[in-house]
Structures are given as structure tokens and as C-alpha cells.
Design a protein around this motif. Sequence first.
Motif, PDB file in Angstrom:
ATOM      1  N   ALA A 143       4.453  16.495   6.575  1.00 27.08           N
ATOM      2  CA  ALA A 143       4.912  16.359   5.156  1.00 27.08           C
ATOM      3  C   ALA A 143       4.417  15.268   4.129  1.00 27.08           C
ATOM      4  CB  ALA A 143       6.362  16.755   4.949  1.00 27.08           C
ATOM      5  N   SER A 144       4.501  14.140   4.909  1.00 29.36           N
ATOM      6  CA  SER A 144       4.232  12.717   4.312  1.00 29.36           C
ATOM      7  C   SER A 144       2.937  12.605   3.995  1.00 29.36           C
ATOM      8  CB  SER A 144       4.710  11.748   4.901  1.00 29.36           C
ATOM      9  OG  SER A 144       4.138  11.714   6.415  1.00 29.36           O
ATOM     10  N   GLN A 145       1.998  13.443   4.977  1.00 27.80           N
ATOM     11  CA  GLN A 145       0.372  13.502   4.396  1.00 27.80           C
ATOM     12  C   GLN A 145       0.302  14.020   3.104  1.00 27.80           C
ATOM     13  OE1 GLN A 145      -1.568  15.078   7.768  1.00 27.80           O
ATOM     14  NE2 GLN A 145      -0.685  13.977   9.306  1.00 27.80           N
ATOM     15  N   ARG A 146       1.091  15.137   2.570  1.00 20.29           N
ATOM     16  CA  ARG A 146       0.848  15.789   1.437  1.00 20.29           C
ATOM     17  C   ARG A 146       0.651  14.931   0.218  1.00 20.29           C
ATOM     18  NH1 ARG A 146       3.013  19.883   4.684  1.00 20.29           N
ATOM     19  NH2 ARG A 146       5.246  19.633   4.127  1.00 20.29           N
ATOM     20  N   HIS A 147       1.702  13.791   0.272  1.00 19.44           N
ATOM     21  CA  HIS A 147       1.619  13.187  -1.057  1.00 19.44           C
ATOM     22  C   HIS A 147       0.939  11.619  -0.722  1.00 19.44           C
ATOM     23  CE1 HIS A 147       5.612  11.922   0.968  1.00 19.44           C
ATOM     24  NE2 HIS A 147       5.303  10.609   0.620  1.00 19.44           N
ATOM     25  N   ARG A 148       0.722  11.101   0.412  1.00 17.53           N
ATOM     26  CA  ARG A 148      -0.077  10.112   0.763  1.00 17.53           C
ATOM     27  C   ARG A 148      -1.266  10.021   1.046  1.00 17.53           C
ATOM     28  NH1 ARG A 148       4.803   8.224   4.484  1.00 17.53           N
ATOM     29  NH2 ARG A 148       6.071   7.015   2.966  1.00 17.53           N
ATOM     30  N   LEU A 149      -2.155  11.168   1.600  1.00 18.52           N
ATOM     31  CA  LEU A 149      -3.610  11.274   1.683  1.00 18.52           C
ATOM     32  C   LEU A 149      -3.995  11.896   0.529  1.00 18.52           C
ATOM     33  CD1 LEU A 149      -3.557  12.738   5.214  1.00 18.52           C
ATOM     34  CD2 LEU A 149      -3.659  10.220   4.763  1.00 18.52           C
ATOM     35  N   VAL A 222       7.970  -2.369  19.999  1.00 18.97           N
ATOM     36  CA  VAL A 222       7.980  -1.434  19.300  1.00 18.97           C
ATOM     37  C   VAL A 222       7.633  -1.765  17.670  1.00 18.97           C
ATOM     38  CG1 VAL A 222       9.453   0.531  17.796  1.00 18.97           C
ATOM     39  CG2 VAL A 222       9.853   0.035  20.207  1.00 18.97           C
ATOM     40  N   TYR A 223       6.590  -1.271  17.083  1.00 20.52           N
ATOM     41  CA  TYR A 223       5.959  -1.354  15.800  1.00 20.52           C
ATOM     42  C   TYR A 223       6.109  -0.276  14.892  1.00 20.52           C
ATOM     43  CZ  TYR A 223       2.772  -3.155  12.222  1.00 20.52           C
ATOM     44  OH  TYR A 223       2.217  -3.470  10.900  1.00 20.52           O
ATOM     45  N   LEU A 224       6.668  -0.161  13.875  1.00 15.13           N
ATOM     46  CA  LEU A 224       6.966   0.917  12.940  1.00 15.13           C
ATOM     47  C   LEU A 224       6.234   0.573  11.730  1.00 15.13           C
ATOM     48  CD1 LEU A 224      10.883   1.542  13.044  1.00 15.13           C
ATOM     49  CD2 LEU A 224       9.004   2.335  14.522  1.00 15.13           C
ATOM     50  N   VAL A 225       5.356   1.351  11.529  1.00 12.49           N
ATOM     51  CA  VAL A 225       4.333   1.137  10.402  1.00 12.49           C
ATOM     52  C   VAL A 225       4.918   1.703   8.990  1.00 12.49           C
ATOM     53  CG1 VAL A 225       2.099   1.790   9.551  1.00 12.49           C
ATOM     54  CG2 VAL A 225       2.587   1.819  11.953  1.00 12.49           C
ATOM     55  N   PRO A 226       5.028   0.627   8.118  1.00 13.24           N
ATOM     56  CA  PRO A 226       5.718   1.066   6.984  1.00 13.24           C
ATOM     57  C   PRO A 226       4.941   2.081   6.246  1.00 13.24           C
ATOM     58  CG  PRO A 226       5.528  -1.351   7.248  1.00 13.24           C
ATOM     59  CD  PRO A 226       4.706  -0.715   8.209  1.00 13.24           C
ATOM     60  N   ASP A 227       5.783   2.906   5.391  1.00 13.83           N
ATOM     61  CA  ASP A 227       5.106   3.808   4.437  1.00 13.83           C
ATOM     62  C   ASP A 227       4.183   4.930   5.220  1.00 13.83           C
ATOM     63  OD1 ASP A 227       6.254   2.827   2.201  1.00 13.83           O
ATOM     64  OD2 ASP A 227       4.494   1.277   2.215  1.00 13.83           O
ATOM     65  N   ALA A 228       4.537   5.336   6.130  1.00 15.48           N
ATOM     66  CA  ALA A 228       3.951   6.289   6.932  1.00 15.48           C
ATOM     67  C   ALA A 228       4.595   7.177   8.065  1.00 15.48           C
ATOM     68  CB  ALA A 228       3.121   5.542   8.382  1.00 15.48           C
ATOM     69  N   GLY A 229       4.120   8.452   8.161  1.00 20.56           N
ATOM     70  CA  GLY A 229       4.883   9.418   8.906  1.00 20.56           C
ATOM     71  C   GLY A 229       4.144   9.455  10.306  1.00 20.56           C
ATOM     72  N   HIS A 230       4.140  10.786  10.709  1.00 14.43           N
ATOM     73  CA  HIS A 230       3.739  10.895  12.375  1.00 14.43           C
ATOM     74  C   HIS A 230       2.272  10.290  12.391  1.00 14.43           C
ATOM     75  CE1 HIS A 230       3.958  12.514  16.333  1.00 14.43           C
ATOM     76  NE2 HIS A 230       2.902  13.217  16.167  1.00 14.43           N
ATOM     77  N   ALA A 231       1.415  10.593  11.459  1.00 12.73           N
ATOM     78  CA  ALA A 231      -0.033  10.365  11.738  1.00 12.73           C
ATOM     79  C   ALA A 231      -0.223   9.038  11.115  1.00 12.73           C
ATOM     80  CB  ALA A 231      -1.048  11.443  11.202  1.00 12.73           C
ATOM     81  N   ALA A 232       0.518   7.849  11.751  1.00  6.80           N
ATOM     82  CA  ALA A 232       0.423   6.579  11.151  1.00  6.80           C
ATOM     83  C   ALA A 232      -0.871   5.949  10.990  1.00  6.80           C
ATOM     84  CB  ALA A 232       1.195   5.557  11.714  1.00  6.80           C
ATOM     85  N   HIS A 233      -1.962   6.495  11.907  1.00  5.83           N
ATOM     86  CA  HIS A 233      -3.199   5.876  11.689  1.00  5.83           C
ATOM     87  C   HIS A 233      -4.011   6.431  10.881  1.00  5.83           C
ATOM     88  CE1 HIS A 233      -3.498   9.906  13.667  1.00  5.83           C
ATOM     89  NE2 HIS A 233      -4.925   9.738  13.615  1.00  5.83           N
ATOM     90  N   LEU A 234      -3.633   7.781   9.956  1.00  6.06           N
ATOM     91  CA  LEU A 234      -4.151   8.296   8.768  1.00  6.06           C
ATOM     92  C   LEU A 234      -3.621   7.847   7.603  1.00  6.06           C
ATOM     93  CD1 LEU A 234      -4.712  11.983   9.882  1.00  6.06           C
ATOM     94  CD2 LEU A 234      -6.244  10.158  10.114  1.00  6.06           C
ATOM     95  N   GLU A 235      -2.224   7.547   7.627  1.00  4.23           N
ATOM     96  CA  GLU A 235      -1.533   7.256   6.153  1.00  4.23           C
ATOM     97  C   GLU A 235      -1.487   5.958   6.273  1.00  4.23           C
ATOM     98  OE1 GLU A 235       2.101   9.367   6.259  1.00  4.23           O
ATOM     99  OE2 GLU A 235       1.727  10.883   7.003  1.00  4.23           O
ATOM    100  N   ALA A 236      -1.594   4.967   7.060  1.00  8.45           N
ATOM    101  CA  ALA A 236      -1.719   3.618   6.975  1.00  8.45           C
ATOM    102  C   ALA A 236      -2.375   3.096   7.932  1.00  8.45           C
ATOM    103  CB  ALA A 236      -0.202   2.896   7.123  1.00  8.45           C
ATOM    104  N   PRO A 237      -3.920   3.290   7.852  1.00  5.94           N
ATOM    105  CA  PRO A 237      -4.593   2.921   8.929  1.00  5.94           C
ATOM    106  C   PRO A 237      -5.002   1.395   9.160  1.00  5.94           C
ATOM    107  CG  PRO A 237      -6.094   3.777   7.115  1.00  5.94           C
ATOM    108  CD  PRO A 237      -4.490   4.091   6.726  1.00  5.94           C
ATOM    109  N   ASP A 238      -4.800   0.625   7.951  1.00  9.16           N
ATOM    110  CA  ASP A 238      -5.260  -0.993   8.251  1.00  9.16           C
ATOM    111  C   ASP A 238      -3.901  -1.416   9.169  1.00  9.16           C
ATOM    112  OD1 ASP A 238      -7.552  -0.924   6.820  1.00  9.16           O
ATOM    113  OD2 ASP A 238      -6.451  -1.412   4.857  1.00  9.16           O
TER     114      ASP A 238
END
Length: 259
Positions: A143-149, A222-238
Motif C-alpha cells: 500500500a505504501s508504494q501507491r503514495h511513495r513511488l 536490525v536496520y529499519l528504513v525510515p519512510d518505507a514499507g515492504h519494498a524498502a529498496h524501491l521506496e527509500a533506495p539510498d
Amino acid sequence: MSETTTVVLHGFTGSASAMVPLTSRLPQPVLAVDLPGHGSGPISDDPADYTMAAAVAAVVTAVTDRERFALVGYSMGGRVALHLAVAHPDRVAALAVIGARGGIDDPVERARRIAADEALAAQIETRGIEWFTDHWGDLPLFASQRHRLPAAQRAALRAQRLACDPGGLARSLRGMGAGAVDPIGGRLGELSMPCTLIAGADDTKFAAIARAMAAVIPRADVYLVPDAGHAAHLEAPDATATAVAAVTQAGFAPRVPLA
């Protein structure tokens, strides 16, 4: 080899090329591998080619000239990475997984997942790839991809899924789904290489799974990527690439608050 190659494994419905948002940000050399039933490789009709053992063997074959390598996997690819690391710990210099677990240890949950994946596999075969693409993209997990990508990236992601072979996806679900594979929770404590368990901060399910795995893997962070859902490498790639590179290149994970 003087440099450690980073081997990258994609998720379900993905491919080596689908991991470019991550692989393009990682220090070279990087080798992205197509898993059975995905990407540009041949699509087999034999269910034996879609077991976890077959997937692990395919990755090992792809990197046979590299004595030791860093290993990165997203979702299904993370599941393969964990199984490979358990099976061949001498080959894996460092490990990073994104939104992944090795399998389902609870027998009731596992049986429920096997049934659900079988039902979905049958629907892919009968209703076709366009139905499945819409169904998969509408899952709450994404769901998060719909407003982040951006719209263009979402369109490219849809096109990539539409290009998948429905038979390959169905057989992959049956043979390599989270319920289908032998659970390895009891063996994670054997992993001695540095590990980073990554999840999007908004992906609460896999954030919890990452914490649980880190409690038993000796050298895991453990590293939790801020402002990202399941596909963190797409939503917050840096941010995701920074976390991956820290463990694959230097053997440690960057620390962030685990709120």
C-alpha cells in the motif's frame, strides 16, 4: 578475488533487472541473479526445479567462480539468501536481507500459508497474469508504494509484473513459498557472518520478524528504513543501499533508533 562480489536476489514477481534501484547504488562488483521461474531464464515445467534446494543450487552455480561473496536478498530472495547462508556458510562473507524470513516455523501458520499459496497459484493459472498483477499490486503489503513511488515507477513495476510467466510464478509459489520451504528458524544461530536484517519502518510485520531473527543470529543488526514499507529498496533506495553496503563492505550495520 581482491574484491568481494555482492550477489543480489530479487523478490517474487521480480527479476535481476528489477533490483537496479538497489544494485546501481552498491559498490561494484555486483551480480544480480534471476531466481527460478523469473526473469530472462528458461521457464521449466518440472516442479523439482522450483524447490528451495534448486534455487540455492542455481545461485551457487551462478557464483561458482567467486570463492566468497556478500549476499543480499529481498523478500523471496531474502528467504533464498537465508537458506543459502545456512547451507553454505563458508561461501557467504556477509548477509543482508530486506523484508524477509527463512520460513514459517509454526506448523498451523505454515499449513495455512501453504493452502493460501496453492489457491493463489491456481488462480494465476486460471485467471491469468493481468488479473494477478492487479491483485498483487493491491495487497496491503504494498500500500505504501501507491503514495511513495512516482506514477512512472509504478507503471514500470506493473509492466514488469505483466511480463512474468504465469506458470513460472505458480510453480514458484508452490515450491518456494514461505510455507512450502523447510523452516530454518532453529538453525539461524549457526550463522557466524555479519548480518543486517532490514525492514521498512512502516512494514511492522517484517520489522518484528527482523528483531526476532536478530535475537538468535550472533552477529546480526536490525536496520529499519525510515519512510518505507515492504519494498524498502524501491521506496527509500539510498538509505537501503547504505545499510546494505555497510555490512557487505565493512561487516557492520549502521545503527538507527528502533522505535
